[in-house]
Write a protein that holds these residues in place. Structure first.
Motif, PDB file in Angstrom:
ATOM      1  N   PRO A  59       7.240 -48.637  32.478  1.00  0.00           N
ATOM      2  CA  PRO A  59       6.821 -47.344  33.048  1.00  0.00           C
ATOM      3  C   PRO A  59       5.413 -47.330  33.648  1.00  0.00           C
ATOM      4  N   SER A  60       4.537 -48.263  33.243  1.00  0.00           N
ATOM      5  CA  SER A  60       3.174 -48.242  33.777  1.00  0.00           C
ATOM      6  C   SER A  60       3.012 -49.017  35.079  1.00  0.00           C
ATOM      7  N   VAL A  61       4.049 -49.769  35.477  1.00  0.00           N
ATOM      8  CA  VAL A  61       3.871 -50.697  36.600  1.00  0.00           C
ATOM      9  C   VAL A  61       4.393 -50.107  37.907  1.00  0.00           C
ATOM     10  N   VAL A  96      -0.244 -57.507  39.001  1.00  0.00           N
ATOM     11  CA  VAL A  96       0.392 -56.218  38.745  1.00  0.00           C
ATOM     12  C   VAL A  96      -0.479 -55.073  39.247  1.00  0.00           C
ATOM     13  N   THR A  97       0.140 -54.157  39.959  1.00  0.00           N
ATOM     14  CA  THR A  97      -0.521 -52.905  40.319  1.00  0.00           C
ATOM     15  C   THR A  97       0.021 -51.818  39.402  1.00  0.00           C
ATOM     16  N   LEU A  98      -0.909 -51.157  38.699  1.00  0.00           N
ATOM     17  CA  LEU A  98      -0.464 -50.127  37.751  1.00  0.00           C
ATOM     18  C   LEU A  98      -0.312 -48.788  38.458  1.00  0.00           C
ATOM     19  N   THR A 149      -5.860 -52.271  30.571  1.00  0.00           N
ATOM     20  CA  THR A 149      -6.447 -52.802  29.331  1.00  0.00           C
ATOM     21  C   THR A 149      -5.807 -54.136  28.956  1.00  0.00           C
ATOM     22  N   ASP A 150      -6.498 -54.883  28.092  1.00  0.00           N
ATOM     23  CA  ASP A 150      -5.930 -56.135  27.583  1.00  0.00           C
ATOM     24  C   ASP A 150      -4.685 -55.862  26.757  1.00  0.00           C
ATOM     25  N   HIS A 151      -4.733 -54.735  26.075  1.00  0.00           N
ATOM     26  CA  HIS A 151      -3.582 -54.346  25.275  1.00  0.00           C
ATOM     27  C   HIS A 151      -2.338 -54.194  26.158  1.00  0.00           C
ATOM     28  N   LEU A 152      -2.537 -53.585  27.323  1.00  0.00           N
ATOM     29  CA  LEU A 152      -1.409 -53.393  28.243  1.00  0.00           C
ATOM     30  C   LEU A 152      -0.902 -54.740  28.774  1.00  0.00           C
ATOM     31  N   LYS A 153      -1.817 -55.674  28.986  1.00  0.00           N
ATOM     32  CA  LYS A 153      -1.390 -57.019  29.421  1.00  0.00           C
ATOM     33  C   LYS A 153      -0.420 -57.626  28.412  1.00  0.00           C
ATOM     34  N   GLU A 154      -0.818 -57.534  27.156  1.00  0.00           N
ATOM     35  CA  GLU A 154       0.045 -58.067  26.089  1.00  0.00           C
ATOM     36  C   GLU A 154       1.394 -57.365  26.073  1.00  0.00           C
ATOM     37  N   ILE A 212      -1.697 -62.360  33.285  1.00  0.00           N
ATOM     38  CA  ILE A 212      -1.449 -61.162  34.095  1.00  0.00           C
ATOM     39  C   ILE A 212      -2.777 -60.730  34.701  1.00  0.00           C
ATOM     40  N   PHE A 213      -2.777 -60.489  35.988  1.00  0.00           N
ATOM     41  CA  PHE A 213      -3.963 -59.971  36.678  1.00  0.00           C
ATOM     42  C   PHE A 213      -3.638 -58.569  37.174  1.00  0.00           C
ATOM     43  N   PHE A 214      -4.554 -57.640  36.917  1.00  0.00           N
ATOM     44  CA  PHE A 214      -4.355 -56.292  37.457  1.00  0.00           C
ATOM     45  C   PHE A 214      -5.079 -56.166  38.784  1.00  0.00           C
ATOM     46  N   SER A 215      -4.484 -55.441  39.680  1.00  0.00           N
ATOM     47  CA  SER A 215      -5.120 -55.247  40.972  1.00  0.00           C
ATOM     48  C   SER A 215      -4.677 -53.906  41.534  1.00  0.00           C
ATOM     49  N   ALA A 216      -5.644 -53.181  42.109  1.00  0.00           N
ATOM     50  CA  ALA A 216      -5.300 -51.868  42.666  1.00  0.00           C
ATOM     51  C   ALA A 216      -4.291 -52.029  43.794  1.00  0.00           C
ATOM     52  N   GLU A 217      -4.364 -53.193  44.438  1.00  0.00           N
ATOM     53  CA  GLU A 217      -3.375 -53.485  45.486  1.00  0.00           C
ATOM     54  C   GLU A 217      -3.076 -54.964  45.475  1.00  0.00           C
ATOM     55  N   LEU A 218      -1.956 -55.344  46.038  1.00  0.00           N
ATOM     56  CA  LEU A 218      -1.645 -56.768  46.151  1.00  0.00           C
ATOM     57  C   LEU A 218      -1.989 -57.228  47.561  1.00  0.00           C
ATOM     58  N   PRO A 219      -2.420 -58.494  47.688  1.00  0.00           N
ATOM     59  CA  PRO A 219      -2.777 -58.953  49.032  1.00  0.00           C
ATOM     60  C   PRO A 219      -1.539 -59.028  49.927  1.00  0.00           C
TER      61      PRO A 219
END
Ligand code: WTA
Length: 655
Positions: free
Chosen positions: A548-550, A571-573, A580-585, A604-611
């Protein structure tokens, strides 16, 4: 394909200087099952005659009328022939001098072991075949199998084959949801599972997963459960649906006639990852598959009557189907199977087993060899491995360092190494040395098996010259080839036979050197190879966006020293979700839950946007550069270069 091309180039560069060759010893050549180069000429001149000769080693209830009917891309082998695979793998040996020879040596995890002679195997298979019949399983009904590596697993497969019910094995590491999807695609009538499986002294709750899968599998009528872990299993038996294996076979007769099958009747389905999220049910049939696996097993592994042969794969994958069960047993070989892990109770476990049973032939995966390298030479050095006379590898390209290590520390420079290239789809080894004939080169799968016609082509379909990379194709049908994708013949045509008309497109990159040797370079599509397991980037992306967060996800396989490739996810949330690291896990866990632990991302890398390019295509090549910590390639086509800079920062912060 741009991403695949970058990986290919890396391996090409790495292999450029590899010039070592290892000819077989004269001693090995003299005793080899294939000892004369003429086998290649004979098979090339008349492949059908070559395969017909191999088919003559199989017992047919009715001989075939025609070796091959090739109506591109639809193949029929041994047309009109009738036979039974289990009759060939078990009954004919049990009826002769091999009756009391070990067929399967099973080494269990917590100190258990069991030896089944061909005679014992026959009785067990017959009892279980009768049990299946008593539940209404008939010729053509699909049977799903979700088990650990216990003797009941090959018994179940051979029982299915005996009565003509195609099996569909789902690797025990897959999740409930993956199992459900495969059961539904195959419309299986019965599921065979275990109460649990042992893994490093812990219980894997197979039955619990199966119960979860069985919400939403209307085709399943009965579930048969092997009692393996007992009280430690978490799942209850469902009245009216679940039956214990040992109760079912208790009063079953140990006599069972083998069902005469048409050469083209389905033997089994096996699901594998493709470039979309939906796994493909690879269809293997009876006659050609048996001929192909038996012949390759005999020539490539050079098995002799009294050899102990050990393929370390799990029967949940094609390697286990073809080279633990069907090929070896068709040849009357003693096949060892091991339930547990290479590091339990300690890191010497494989070598202790090899010594305990006097293993002569060992077939394993490059990822395992690289793991052993990391553990150090002291483990194999503790054991007398002088029984070994041939080594094999499969599953992914082997790097020359691992090859050399395998040769020195396991083969003690006495054993030829066969690096075998093949796929779930090909059913049998396709590019491989013949150990008495081929001078091997570390990292090369060497030459196509006799009768196999392979080539490397460029984008336009022109043959590429020596040393250059291109796409691997197969130009002629072969007996163990898959016949279609279950329920999706259109996908079979589109995915495998349309890229280069008239040829099979393997999905692998390769080069051919000046000596005509093939060097495999890895997948050219969106399929990753993680510890020798095929996983599509798309499957993992779908599992991530299911959370649900992705909002969006892109997945790549990054180069990894031991696993070959490891999964990195970008991943763009959704708006407002804190990264958070917790969300990565949680996301890693979510993927493991959806697909199975084998698909769990390493990073897992978070990014506001993907290239993305200006036409909104995700630039995987750049993601790989980031994940592997490299100087970024060309970014001029990016819609927003700032996106990459931010991802880069995260990567550096992680270091
Ligand atoms: C890869 C496993 C290089 C390849 C039998 C192929 C290999 C995929 C080799 C099939 C090898 C397998 N050298 N690459 N010796 N063997 N591969 O269907 O990318 O699980 O397409 O079958 O593994 O994987 P699959």
């Amino acid at each position: 394909m741009a991403d695949g091309a970058a990986v290919q180039q890396e391996r090409l560069d790495a292999l450029l200087d590899e010039r070592r060759t290892f000819p077989p010893s004269e001693e090995f050549r003299r005793q080899a099952n294939a000892a004369d180069h003429a086998i290649y000429q004979r098979a090339a001149a008349d492949p059908e005659a070559f395969w017909a000769d191999e088919a003559a080693r199989i017992d047919w209830f009715k001989p075939w009328d025609k070796v091959l009917e090739w109506n591109f891309p639809w193949a029929k082998w041994f047309v009109g022939g009738k036979l039974n695979v289990t009759y060939n793998c078990v009954d004919r040996h049990a009826a002769g001098p091999r009756r009391n020879k070990a067929a399967i040596i099973w080494e269990g995890e917590p100190g258990d072991s069991r030896v089944l002679t061909f005679g014992m195997l026959q009785r067990e298979v017959n009892r279980f075949a009768n049990a299946l019949k008593s539940l209404g399983v008939r010729k053509g009904d699909r049977v799903a199998v979700y088990m650990g590596m216990v003797p009941e697993l090959p018994i179940a497969l051979l029982a299915c084959a005996k009565i003509g019910a195609p099996h569909s094995v789902v690797f025990g590491g897959f999740s409930a949801e993956s199992l459900r999807e495969r059961i539904n695609d195959a419309q299986a009538k019965v599921l065979i599972t275990c109460d649990g499986a042992w893994r490093r002294g812990h219980v894997v709750h197979l039955k619990h997963n199966a119960d979860e899968a069985l919400h939403g599998t209307p085709s399943i009528e009965k579930v048969i459960v092997v009692h393996r872990v007992g009280e430690r299993a978490e799942a209850a038996m469902h009245e009216g649906r679940d039956l214990w294996w040992h109760h079912l076979v208790e009063h079953a007769s140990d006599k069972c006639e083998a069902e005469p099958m048409d050469a083209e009747d389905i033997l089994y389905l096996l699901y594998t990852s493709g470039t979309t999220g939906k796994p493909k049910g690879i269809v293997h049939t009876t006659g050609g598959y048996l001929v192909g696996t038996a012949a390759t097993h005999r020539y490539i592994f050079d098995v002799k009557e009294n050899d102990v042969y050990w393929c370390t794969a799990d029967i949940g994958w094609v390697t286990g189907h073809s080279y633990i069960v069907y090929g070896p047993l068709a040849n009357g070989t003693t096949s060892l199977m091991y339930e547990g892990s290479p590091d339990y109770p300690d890191r010497g476990r494989f070598w202790q087993i090899a010594h305990k049973y006097g293993v002569n032939i060992l077939y394993t995966a490059p990822t395992a060899i690289r793991t052993f390298m990391r553990w150090g030479t002291e483990w194999p050095a503790k054991y007398d491995l002088s029984s070994l006379r041939l080594l094999g590898t499969v599953g992914e390209p082997i790097n020359p360092e691992a090859w050399i290590w395998y040769n020195q520390h396991i083969g003690r420079e006495r054993c030829p190494i066969v690096d075998t290239w093949w796929q779930t789809e090909t059913g049998m080894c396709m590019i491989t040395p013949l150990p008495g004939l081929t001078a091997t080169k570390p990292g090369s799968a060497t030459r196509p098996f006799p009768g196999i016609d392979a080539e490397v082509l460029d984008e336009k379909g022109e043959r590429v010259g020596p040393g250059a990379g291109g796409y691997l194709v197969l130009n002629k049908p072969w007996p163990a080839m898959f016949r279609t994708i279950y329920g999706d013949p259109e996908r079979y045509v589109r995915q495998y036979w349309s890229r280069y008309p008239g040829r099979y497109f393997a999905g692998d990159g390769a080069k051919v050197d000046d000596d005509g040797y093939f060097w495999l370079l890895g997948r050219v599509d969106d399929v990753m190879n993680v510890s020798g397991h095929r996983i599509s980037t798309y499957e993992v992306e779908s599992a991530l966006v299911d959370h649900p967060s992705v909002a969006e996800a892109a997945v790549i396989g990054k180069t990894h020293d031991v696993k070959g490739q490891a999964i990195s996810a970008f991943v763009t949330l959704k708006e407002g979700t804190p990264a958070t690291d917790h969300l990565k896990e949680e996301l890693k866990q979510h993927v493991a839950h959806k697909i199975g632990a084998l698909a769990r991302p390493d990073d897992i890398f978070f990014s506001a946007e993907l290239p993305k390019t200006r036409s909104a295509k995700i630039m995987r090549r750049l993601l790989r550069d980031i994940a592997e910590g490299r100087v970024l390639g060309d970014t001029t086509t990016l819609a927003d270069p700032a996106v990459v800079a931010s991802l880069r920062q995260q990567y550096e912060a992680k270091e």
